[in-house]
Design an enzyme around this catalytic site. Structure first.
Site, PDB file in Angstrom:
ATOM      1  N   ASN A   1       0.756  -1.230  -0.020  1.00 14.43           N
ATOM      2  CA  ASN A   1      -0.158   0.107   0.098  1.00 14.43           C
ATOM      3  C   ASN A   1       0.912   1.087  -0.101  1.00 14.43           C
ATOM      4  OD1 ASN A   1      -1.969   2.093   0.712  1.00 14.43           O
ATOM      5  ND2 ASN A   1      -2.179   1.252   2.578  1.00 14.43           N
ATOM      6  N   TRP A   2       1.079   1.847  -1.226  1.00 10.49           N
ATOM      7  CA  TRP A   2       1.965   2.968  -1.125  1.00 10.49           C
ATOM      8  C   TRP A   2       1.347   4.131  -0.544  1.00 10.49           C
ATOM      9  CZ3 TRP A   2       3.522   3.086  -7.163  1.00 10.49           C
ATOM     10  CH2 TRP A   2       4.361   1.896  -7.296  1.00 10.49           C
TER      11      TRP A   2
ATOM     12  N   GLU B   1      -6.498   4.515   8.337  1.00  9.00           N
ATOM     13  CA  GLU B   1      -6.287   6.017   7.950  1.00  9.00           C
ATOM     14  C   GLU B   1      -7.529   6.742   7.378  1.00  9.00           C
ATOM     15  OE1 GLU B   1      -2.819   5.672   5.574  1.00  9.00           O
ATOM     16  OE2 GLU B   1      -1.695   4.960   7.538  1.00  9.00           O
TER      17      GLU B   1
ATOM     18  N   GLY C   1       2.924   2.671  10.860  1.00  7.60           N
ATOM     19  CA  GLY C   1       3.568   3.678  10.833  1.00  7.60           C
ATOM     20  C   GLY C   1       4.494   4.156  11.989  1.00  7.60           C
TER      21      GLY C   1
ATOM     22  N   SER D   1       4.034  -1.857  10.480  1.00  8.00           N
ATOM     23  CA  SER D   1       5.383  -1.924  10.597  1.00  8.00           C
ATOM     24  C   SER D   1       6.209  -3.234  10.236  1.00  8.00           C
ATOM     25  CB  SER D   1       5.940  -1.409  11.936  1.00  8.00           C
ATOM     26  OG  SER D   1       5.536  -0.089  12.444  1.00  8.00           O
TER      27      SER D   1
ATOM     28  N   GLY E   1       3.191  -0.749   4.281  1.00  8.96           N
ATOM     29  CA  GLY E   1       3.383   0.470   3.944  1.00  8.96           C
ATOM     30  C   GLY E   1       4.529   0.880   3.575  1.00  8.96           C
ATOM     31  N   GLY E   2       5.433   1.340   4.558  1.00  6.75           N
ATOM     32  CA  GLY E   2       6.635   2.035   4.290  1.00  6.75           C
ATOM     33  C   GLY E   2       7.764   0.859   3.460  1.00  6.75           C
TER      34      GLY E   2
HETATM   35  P1  13P Z   1       3.524   0.518   7.562  1.00  9.74           P
HETATM   36  O1  13P Z   1       3.946  -0.734   7.108  1.00  9.74           O
HETATM   37  O2  13P Z   1       4.054   1.715   7.103  1.00  9.74           O
HETATM   38  O3  13P Z   1       3.394   0.301   9.184  1.00  9.74           O
HETATM   39  O4  13P Z   1       1.982   0.846   7.262  1.00  9.74           O
HETATM   40  C1  13P Z   1       1.094  -0.315   7.270  1.00  9.74           C
HETATM   41  C2  13P Z   1      -0.081  -0.020   6.525  1.00  9.74           C
HETATM   42  O5  13P Z   1      -0.983   0.840   7.047  1.00  9.74           O
HETATM   43  C3  13P Z   1      -0.408  -0.672   5.316  1.00  9.74           C
HETATM   44  O6  13P Z   1      -1.879  -0.542   4.919  1.00  9.74           O
END
Ligand code: 13P
Length: 255
Positions: free
Chosen positions: A18-19, A106, A182, A217, A238-239
């Protein structure tokens, strides 16, 4: 390489990037060139990338010919009409999306999406033959006061109440504790496994076959440990999905 996965041999592992609202045409092209080059041939795990909507077609052009699939980060609950700024499930399907993330925390927190709206988006996605990736998860306060399973149960039930739990036959669930997204804090394997087992139990027979991803994370340094758990079928990243090397290491850990 997976170990100890006998109990979920019937579920294909899935890694979804998920960018979020990151990237631009040049950065995306560079990222995708590396990811595609590193994910050639046949694999046991499925890989999906979810760019921001304006880049869906651009991304599709770069992944076509590879086994990487396309997903969107959000969808409208409506089919058509005067909904400025919204994108329908049919439009996403036309842009070659196979998956769509629904109810990401989010969106629930920052855009005020309710369980009801999330359920409607889920239905809209399936009507267009998209596979919803339904995100569920508790806040840190809910984890601390011990209500996390109630919260997650209610998030699942809001979909089941509208259309029955059978719809999960064609869906993916992602457990993303809000406090782990995150933040660099990951759920412990025990915490994640407890919730994944709970989700399966909530879904009855379908719980055996539905793919349940962990998100929050995830990094190459903790992916293997998470993927070794019997009820974790992959990750929603995410990241880590913005760094080709890191993304590929995690995909390979699931493969
Ligand atoms: P992170 O991997 O940056 O914690 O984000 C997870 C996320 O929200 C994927 O949808």
């Amino acid at each position: 390489m997976l170990l100890n996965k006998t109990s979920n041999a019937k579920r294909r592992q899935l890694v979804v990037g998920n960018w979020k609202m990151n990237g631009n045409q040049q950065l995306n092209a560079e990222l995708l060139a590396k990811v595609v080059a590193g994910w050639q041939g046949e694999h046991r795990a499925d890989v999906v990338v979810c760019p921001p909507s304006p880049y869906l077609l651009h991304t599709f052009e770069r992944i076509s010919g590879s086994s990487i699939q396309l997903g969107a980060q959000n969808v409208s609950q409506y089919e058509v009409g005067a909904y400025t700024g919204e994108v329908s499930a049919q439009m996403l399907a036309e842009l070659h999306c196979k998956f769509v993330i629904i109810g990401h925390n989010e969106r629930r927190r920052l855009q005020g999406e309710t369980d009801e709206q999330v359920a409607q988006k889920f239905i809209a996605a399936q009507r267009a033959n998209l596979i919803p990736i339904l995100c569920v998860g508790e806040s840190s306060a809910q984890r601390e006061n011990g209500s996390h399973l109630d919260v997650i149960g209610a998030q699942l039930q809001s979909v089941c109440a509208h259309v029955g739990c059978d719809v999960f036959k064609q869906a993916v669930v992602a457990y993303e504790p809000v406090w782990a997204v995150g933040t660099g804090k990951t759920a412990t394997p025990q915490q994640a496994e407890e919730v994944h087992c709970f989700i399966r139990a909530q879904l009855g027979e379908i719980g055996e076959t539905v793919r349940i991803l962990y998100g929050g994370s995830v990094k190459s340094s903790n992916a293997e440990q998470l993927f070794a758990l019997p009820d974790i079928d992959g990750a929603l990243l995410g990241g880590a999905s913005l760094d080709a090397e890191e993304f590929l290491k995690i995909c390979k850990a699931a493969d």
